[in-house]
Design a protein around this motif. Structure first.
Motif, short mmCIF file in Angstrom:
data_model
loop_
_atom_site.label_atom_id
_atom_site.label_comp_id
_atom_site.label_asym_id
_atom_site.label_seq_id
_atom_site.Cartn_x
_atom_site.Cartn_y
_atom_site.Cartn_z
N UNK A 78 55.32 36.94 29.66
CA UNK A 78 54.02 37.14 29.02
C UNK A 78 53.52 38.56 29.26
N UNK A 79 53.65 39.06 30.50
CA UNK A 79 53.18 40.42 30.81
C UNK A 79 53.91 41.47 29.98
N UNK A 80 55.24 41.39 29.96
CA UNK A 80 56.00 42.41 29.23
C UNK A 80 55.82 42.26 27.72
N UNK A 81 55.75 41.02 27.22
CA UNK A 81 55.61 40.81 25.78
C UNK A 81 54.23 41.17 25.26
N UNK A 114 45.53 41.39 32.74
CA UNK A 114 44.88 41.19 34.04
C UNK A 114 45.00 39.75 34.52
N UNK A 115 44.91 38.78 33.61
CA UNK A 115 45.02 37.38 34.02
C UNK A 115 46.40 37.09 34.59
N UNK A 116 47.44 37.53 33.89
CA UNK A 116 48.79 37.17 34.34
C UNK A 116 49.31 38.09 35.44
N UNK A 168 46.67 28.63 41.31
CA UNK A 168 47.03 30.05 41.18
C UNK A 168 46.80 30.54 39.77
N UNK A 169 47.18 29.69 38.79
CA UNK A 169 46.96 30.08 37.40
C UNK A 169 45.47 30.02 37.06
N UNK A 170 44.79 28.98 37.51
CA UNK A 170 43.36 28.85 37.22
C UNK A 170 42.59 30.04 37.76
N UNK A 171 42.96 30.51 38.97
CA UNK A 171 42.27 31.66 39.55
C UNK A 171 42.38 32.87 38.64
N UNK A 224 39.38 36.58 35.38
CA UNK A 224 39.50 37.66 34.39
C UNK A 224 38.65 37.41 33.16
N UNK A 225 38.46 36.15 32.78
CA UNK A 225 37.71 35.84 31.54
C UNK A 225 36.33 36.49 31.48
#
Length: 266
Positions: A43-46, A76-78, A102-105, A110-111
């Motif tokens: 996701x970050x690279x794409x 920033x989220x990922x 970890x994902x929820x944080x 960031x939202x």
């Protein structure tokens, strides 16, 4: 079909199940961590590289406003999610219980600053001097008081990155103390080798990320080209290195790679 479980031990099967449960829990988390790490890296690279290549190859410099904000959110989220995964891997496998958090944080932290930016007025000059949209780069285009946004950005950076770095450092201090107590030099070397791959991934993520973060705020004398190159490295190198580093530490993958290389040599 009827499965008996452990014939002759029917009265003890409930208790026998607990050790098997523990072994399963120990096995599953690292695969979950690696799957999460792989998904986050993709996701970050794409989220940045297709547009970056469009800029470099086809001079497609414009990016639509909402696409820019979406890019800010994903970056920033990922990045926060990846930091959390690396922190959990450093602490131990049992932290997989906290895996969904970890994902929820990352998403919850960031939202808000994406929402705050979307409600602010922008200056006529809408040029971002780098290859993708990130929080501080977009914030510099705002024609209003951005102290709240900057303060919240610092809070997110230190509450995510700072906390994770402290936990990772504490974990490795304890790991190193335990390794140095091992009686065999060969065992110590093997243990250090196991830790080295994870440390390599951590350094590949945090060093460029911290450099980029600090340069945006304090590094006014850093050459822009150096800053931009580090900003690109921060999002591209960890996704490239993670499968290589962790794949090389997986015996089946390593043995197969050596076999393929040897066949080519012959």
């Amino acid at each position: 079909f009827i499965l008996l479980g452990i014939p002759g031990r029917e009265n003890y099967q409930f208790g026998i199940g607990f050790p098997f449960c523990v072994m399963y829990v120990v096995a599953v988390p690292m695969y979950l961590f690696l799957a999460m790490l792989a998904t986050t890296d993709l996701i970050l690279s794409s989220s940045t590289q297709p547009k970056m290549l469009a800029i470099l190859w086809f001079h497609a410099h414009e990016i639509e406003y909402h696409a820019c904000l979406i890019q800010v959110f994903f970056i920033h989220a990922f990045s926060s999610v990846e930091s959390g995964v690396l922190m959990a891997m450093a602490v131990d496998r049992y932290v997989a219980i906290c895996f969904p958090l970890l994902m929820v944080r990352g998403l919850l932290w960031v939202s808000p600053f994406c929402f705050m930016i979307s409600r602010m007025p922008f200056c006529p000059n809408k040029v971002i001097p780098q290859s993708y949209c990130e929080h501080m780069a977009v914030l510099k285009l705002v024609c209003a008081d951005t102290r709240v946004n900057r303060g919240y950005g610092l809070f997110v950076a230190f509450s995510v990155g700072g906390f994770d770095i402290i936990v990772i450092s504490a974990s490795y201090v304890m790991i190193l103390r335990a390794v140095l107590r091992l009686p065999s030099g060969e065992a110590r070397l093997k243990a250090f080798g196991t830790c080295a791959s994870h440390i390599g991934v951590i350094l590949a993520l945090y060093i460029p990320a911290l450099f980029t973060f600090l340069t945006h705020r304090f590094g006014h004398h850093v050459l822009r080209v150096v800053h931009i190159m580090f900003a690109n490295v921060y999002l591209l190198v960890p996704p490239m290195l993670n499968p290589i580093i962790y794949g090389a530490k997986t015996k089946q993958i390593r043995d197969r790679a050596i076999q393929v290389c040897c066949e080519k040599d012959h």
